[in-house]
Design a protein around this motif. Structure first.
Motif, short mmCIF file in Angstrom:
data_model
loop_
_atom_site.label_atom_id
_atom_site.label_comp_id
_atom_site.label_asym_id
_atom_site.label_seq_id
_atom_site.Cartn_x
_atom_site.Cartn_y
_atom_site.Cartn_z
N HIS A 18 0.83 -1.21 0.00
CA HIS A 18 0.00 0.00 0.00
C HIS A 18 0.86 1.26 0.00
CE1 HIS A 18 -4.16 -1.32 0.10
NE2 HIS A 18 -3.83 -2.29 0.93
N MET A 21 1.86 1.67 -3.65
CA MET A 21 0.73 2.08 -4.47
C MET A 21 0.33 3.53 -4.21
SD MET A 21 -0.04 -0.25 -6.61
CE MET A 21 -1.44 0.69 -7.20
N SER A 25 0.29 6.52 -7.04
CA SER A 25 -1.06 6.92 -7.45
C SER A 25 -1.06 8.43 -7.57
CB SER A 25 -2.10 6.45 -6.41
OG SER A 25 -2.12 5.04 -6.34
N CYS A 46 -4.52 4.55 -0.93
CA CYS A 46 -4.86 5.62 -1.88
C CYS A 46 -6.36 5.89 -1.93
CB CYS A 46 -4.33 5.30 -3.27
SG CYS A 46 -5.08 3.85 -4.05
N VAL A 51 -8.23 -0.84 -6.12
CA VAL A 51 -6.83 -1.12 -5.78
C VAL A 51 -6.76 -1.94 -4.50
CG1 VAL A 51 -4.64 -0.07 -5.06
CG2 VAL A 51 -5.94 0.93 -6.94
N LEU A 55 -5.08 -5.68 -4.27
CA LEU A 55 -3.95 -5.97 -3.39
C LEU A 55 -4.31 -7.03 -2.36
CD1 LEU A 55 -2.30 -2.48 -2.67
CD2 LEU A 55 -1.72 -4.17 -4.41
N CYS A 166 -5.65 5.35 -9.21
CA CYS A 166 -4.62 4.44 -9.70
C CYS A 166 -4.22 4.89 -11.10
CB CYS A 166 -5.14 3.00 -9.71
SG CYS A 166 -3.89 1.80 -10.17
#
Length: 201
Positions: A18, A21, A25, A46, A51, A55, A166
């Motif tokens: 995370h 990401m 993002s 995010c 997302v 994940l 994303c």
């Protein structure tokens, strides 16, 4: 390489994946602070349900794999790519993926000592506390590496063409094995030695 016991794999991966990401993002994100269920760490999501679902699905897949078939080491690769269409022959076109960044996360999965010691002894309690502190320090260091690297390496990132949180498509691959089967290094060394190519114009 991050050392974890099997029951720590899920939370360790959540923290690291995370964090990556969120920092990749670049659209309209709604940051969500999340307190880890196992470590004294707060990471940021995010704020995109798609997302988060993707994940969590991959993390579940990894944990299921390692529980069914215990591994000494495990490797997850989070790769970002740009979709392209390539001309094939006179009339055909073929979809392809231009990968521009890969994050390699190496885990050393330690065997739990649940049957080896008296869990009520002071020595066992102290040893567990020390190991937990060591794993947390390692994980905090890994997260700091991620934040440093995402800010150091920007030139290769493709233009952002979407306002969705994303910004770029991604995929995650999972593998496991013995220590002898991997050329293991830290995440930082893997990234520096395998720098992503510049995006083609």
């Amino acid at each position: 390489m991050q050392e974890v016991e099997l029951h720590q794999v899920r939370e360790a991966l959540r923290c690291v994946l995370h964090t990556i990401m969120f920092n990749r993002s670049l659209g309209q994100v709604r940051p969500v602070d999340v307190d880890s269920e196992l470590f004294d760490i707060t990471y940021v999501q995010c704020g995109d349900s798609g997302v988060e679902s993707c994940l969590e699905s991959k993390i579940n897949e990894a944990c299921g794999l390692f529980e069914k078939k215990p591994q000494e080491v495990a490797q997850l690769c989070l790769s970002f790519y740009e979709p392209r269409r390539r001309q094939v022959g006179w009339f055909g076109k073929q979809d392809e993926r231009l990968y521009w960044e890969k994050w390699v996360i190496n885990l050393c999965i330690l065997q739990s000592d649940v049957f080896s010691q008296d869990h009520h002894s002071m020595a066992y309690t102290n040893a567990r506390s020390v190991r937990q502190a060591q794993r947390q320090a390692q994980l905090e260091g890994l997260i700091r590496e991620v934040i440093t690297l995402v800010n150091e390496k920007r030139a290769h990132i493709p233009p952002v063409v979407s306002s969705s949180p994303c910004s770029f498509p991604f995929d995650i691959s999972i593998s496991g094995g013995s220590r002898m089967s991997f050329g293991l290094g830290t995440m930082k060394r893997m990234l520096l030695q395998n720098s992503p190519p510049a995006v083609l114009g």
